[in-house]
Design a protein around this motif. Structure first.
Motif, mmCIF file in Angstrom:
data_model
loop_
_atom_site.group_PDB
_atom_site.id
_atom_site.type_symbol
_atom_site.label_atom_id
_atom_site.label_comp_id
_atom_site.label_asym_id
_atom_site.label_seq_id
_atom_site.Cartn_x
_atom_site.Cartn_y
_atom_site.Cartn_z
ATOM 1 N N GLY A 146 -4.159 32.851 35.216
ATOM 2 C CA GLY A 146 -3.670 31.607 34.611
ATOM 3 C C GLY A 146 -4.200 31.286 33.237
ATOM 4 O O GLY A 146 -4.013 30.190 32.745
ATOM 5 N N THR A 181 -4.729 31.315 29.070
ATOM 6 C CA THR A 181 -3.932 31.528 27.864
ATOM 7 C C THR A 181 -4.814 31.999 26.714
ATOM 8 O O THR A 181 -4.314 32.352 25.658
ATOM 9 C CB THR A 181 -3.250 30.217 27.417
ATOM 10 O OG1 THR A 181 -4.258 29.228 27.292
ATOM 11 C CG2 THR A 181 -2.191 29.790 28.377
ATOM 12 N N GLY A 182 -6.129 31.959 26.920
ATOM 13 C CA GLY A 182 -7.035 32.414 25.865
ATOM 14 C C GLY A 182 -7.338 31.350 24.835
ATOM 15 O O GLY A 182 -7.827 31.648 23.747
ATOM 16 N N ASN A 237 -14.182 29.709 33.745
ATOM 17 C CA ASN A 237 -14.179 31.119 33.335
ATOM 18 C C ASN A 237 -15.129 31.928 34.211
ATOM 19 O O ASN A 237 -14.803 33.023 34.659
ATOM 20 C CB ASN A 237 -14.646 31.262 31.884
ATOM 21 C CG ASN A 237 -13.545 30.932 30.893
ATOM 22 O OD1 ASN A 237 -12.415 30.691 31.286
ATOM 23 N ND2 ASN A 237 -13.885 30.913 29.624
ATOM 24 N N ALA A 238 -16.349 31.362 34.425
ATOM 25 C CA ALA A 238 -17.349 32.079 35.223
ATOM 26 C C ALA A 238 -16.817 32.350 36.632
ATOM 27 O O ALA A 238 -17.077 33.411 37.211
ATOM 28 C CB ALA A 238 -18.639 31.272 35.278
ATOM 29 N N ASP A 287 -3.165 22.221 25.295
ATOM 30 C CA ASP A 287 -4.280 22.949 24.675
ATOM 31 C C ASP A 287 -4.027 23.169 23.190
ATOM 32 O O ASP A 287 -4.927 23.025 22.364
ATOM 33 C CB ASP A 287 -4.465 24.310 25.353
ATOM 34 C CG ASP A 287 -5.305 24.202 26.609
ATOM 35 O OD1 ASP A 287 -5.804 23.090 26.875
ATOM 36 O OD2 ASP A 287 -5.458 25.215 27.318
ATOM 37 N N ILE A 290 -18.589 41.096 29.830
ATOM 38 C CA ILE A 290 -17.582 41.290 28.770
ATOM 39 C C ILE A 290 -18.034 42.490 27.928
ATOM 40 O O ILE A 290 -19.171 42.501 27.450
ATOM 41 C CB ILE A 290 -17.486 40.029 27.877
ATOM 42 C CG1 ILE A 290 -17.131 38.807 28.728
ATOM 43 C CG2 ILE A 290 -16.462 40.223 26.760
ATOM 44 C CD1 ILE A 290 -17.292 37.487 28.028
HETATM 45 N N1 LIG Z 1 -17.637 34.521 32.210
HETATM 46 C C1 LIG Z 1 -16.784 35.464 31.803
HETATM 47 N N2 LIG Z 1 -16.838 36.723 32.283
HETATM 48 C C2 LIG Z 1 -15.999 37.683 31.848
HETATM 49 N N3 LIG Z 1 -15.027 37.485 30.924
HETATM 50 C C3 LIG Z 1 -14.919 36.256 30.398
HETATM 51 C C4 LIG Z 1 -15.785 35.182 30.802
HETATM 52 N N4 LIG Z 1 -15.436 34.079 30.105
HETATM 53 C C5 LIG Z 1 -14.405 34.436 29.324
HETATM 54 N N5 LIG Z 1 -14.090 35.726 29.495
HETATM 55 C C6 LIG Z 1 -13.020 36.471 28.779
HETATM 56 O O1 LIG Z 1 -12.735 35.789 27.581
HETATM 57 C C7 LIG Z 1 -11.347 35.488 27.494
HETATM 58 C C8 LIG Z 1 -11.157 34.185 26.753
HETATM 59 O O2 LIG Z 1 -11.566 33.085 27.545
HETATM 60 P P1 LIG Z 1 -10.881 31.668 27.324
HETATM 61 O O3 LIG Z 1 -11.555 30.672 28.168
HETATM 62 O O4 LIG Z 1 -10.813 31.434 25.850
HETATM 63 O O5 LIG Z 1 -9.378 31.925 27.787
HETATM 64 P P2 LIG Z 1 -8.748 31.966 29.247
HETATM 65 O O6 LIG Z 1 -9.755 31.565 30.265
HETATM 66 O O7 LIG Z 1 -8.097 33.307 29.380
HETATM 67 O O8 LIG Z 1 -7.618 30.865 29.106
HETATM 68 P P3 LIG Z 1 -7.768 29.278 29.169
HETATM 69 O O9 LIG Z 1 -9.213 28.953 29.131
HETATM 70 O O10 LIG Z 1 -7.031 28.834 27.943
HETATM 71 O O11 LIG Z 1 -7.119 28.873 30.419
HETATM 72 C C9 LIG Z 1 -10.862 35.465 28.916
HETATM 73 O O12 LIG Z 1 -9.492 35.785 28.979
HETATM 74 C C10 LIG Z 1 -11.722 36.539 29.576
HETATM 75 O O13 LIG Z 1 -11.136 37.804 29.370
#
Ligand SMILES: Nc1ncnc2c1ncn2[C@@H]1O[C@H](COP(=O)(O)OP(=O)(O)OP(=O)(O)O)[C@@H](O)[C@H]1O
Ligand SMILES: [Mg+2]
Length: 344
Positions: free
Chosen positions: A304, A306-307, A247-248, A175, A280
């Motif tokens: 899992g 990392t943001g 993410n969803a 990443d 959020i």
């Molecule tokens: N659909 C969602 N509902 C609630 N919170 C969300 C959602 N999508 C993202 N987030 C929040 O935004 C943060 C950033 O998302 P991002 O996809 O950048 O990182 P991640 O999912 O934590 O890690 P990675 O995608 O690198 O595995 C997440 O850690 C989560 O807290």
């Protein structure tokens, strides 16, 4: 009101000629015509002398300032010397220019400070994120070396855990590389006509296990049955959809609903990924696209994350001349949307 050198010279010359004329009226034998000639000639002579003196002074001062500017090697100070000298009020003009220049420089310094802070935080974040899986794997391997290897059950468990940490490390480094390549513009997008409907179905298939583990349902909502043809880089747009849908699922509720919808516009399609999860909080909304930003650090970590996902999504969509937007309501859910050009 600002007076030009000419007006000043004229006023002073007028005063001198008036004083001379008044003074001469007290002298015996001076006729009217003599007074007139003296007044006019003193007006003209003093006008030019004063004007000349003012201009010499102005030139000298402006030249001095220019020498200083030259010495300081201020290259982007754009205004020319002639523009300043020709101006009615050269010092005011110069002052205004310097003010604009300083304000611009101040902004640049602030931006540099912000970048420096950003760089420092980024370095700290990267080292922190790398440290966690490395320490974990190191711990498991050392425990194995120290004797745990003899117990078959423990050995397998620890090896599996070490492998999981190293897989996480691998994903993180991948990443990071992707992000830095996207940021430096090293990755060129390969635009072609892609069916985003089909891509979504493929992503659903890939994420079947993740969705199953959280009993989430995945659906597509589209007014148009079948193919939705857009201009995009298929691999990159798959990455975008994978992260948004993942993410969803991950941050939505257990047994939640994830809906991907396509809405047709004149020249584009609006793609939306919606969930009915906890949402959020508004204070985090404009930060979630930053690298390593996680809303609930412990919860995202345990799932899992990392943001880096959304930072990558943002860059990929920028390269598609598009923008990602997010809307979220606490306890109602979150919608991520972006637009893609229709294929010709
Ligand atoms: N659909 C969602 N509902 C609630 N919170 C969300 C959602 N999508 C993202 N987030 C929040 O935004 C943060 C950033 O998302 P991002 O996809 O950048 O990182 P991640 O999912 O934590 O890690 P990675 O995608 O690198 O595995 C997440 O850690 C989560 O807290
Ligand atoms: Mg993610």
């Amino acid at each position: 009101m600002s007076l030009s050198p000419r007006v000043i010279a004229f006023l002073l010359a007028g005063l001198i000629s008036a004083l001379t004329a008044v003074f001469l009226t007290f002298v015996e034998g001076v006729t009217r015509s003599m007074l007139f000639v003296v007044a006019i000639s003193s007006l003209i002579v003093s006008f030019f002398l004063i004007l000349y003196a003012i201009e010499i002074l102005v030139y000298r001062e402006v030249n001095k300032l220019y020498k200083t500017i030259h010495k300081l090697r201020i290259k982007d100070f754009t205004i020319s010397r002639t523009t300043i000298i020709k101006n009615n009020n050269p010092f005011k003009k110069l002052n205004d220019e310097i003010f604009v220049y300083v304000a611009r420089k101040q902004k640049e310094i602030e931006e540099l400070r912000r970048l420096e802070q950003f760089r420092r935080e980024f370095l700290a974040d990267v080292s922190h994120e790398l440290k966690t899986p490395i320490f974990a794997a190191q711990g498991f391997v050392h425990t194995l070396i120290d004797g745990a290897i003899d117990d078959e059950k423990v050995r397998d468990k620890f090896l599996a855990k070490a492998a999981k940490s190293l897989d996480g490390l691998d994903a993180l480094v991948k990443d990071l590389v992707a992000l830095s390549q996207l940021e430096t513009g090293e990755v060129k997008m390969h635009f072609e006509t892609v069916d985003i409907y089909q891509i979504t179905l493929d992503v659903f298939e890939q994420l079947e296990n993740t969705a199953h583990a959280r009993q989430a349902s995945l659906k597509i909502k589209s007014e148009q049955p079948g193919g939705i043809l857009v201009k995009a880089d298929p691999q990159r747009i798959t990455q975008v959809l994978t992260n948004l849908i993942e993410n969803a699922i991950k941050y939505g509720n257990n047994g939640g609903k994830v809906v991907v919808s396509f809405e047709e516009e004149k020249k584009q399609y609006i793609v939306q990924v919606r969930d009915n999860g906890p949402g959020i909080p508004p204070e985090h909304l404009n930060r979630i696209f930053e690298r390593f930003y996680r809303v609930d650090k412990s919860r995202s970590k345990e799932r899992g994350g990392t943001g880096l996902g959304l930072a990558i999504v943002k860059h990929i969509l920028n390269a598609h001349k598009s923008k990602i937007t997010v809307m979220s309501k606490p306890d109602k859910g979150t919608v991520f949307s972006f637009k893609l050009d229709k294929a010709d």
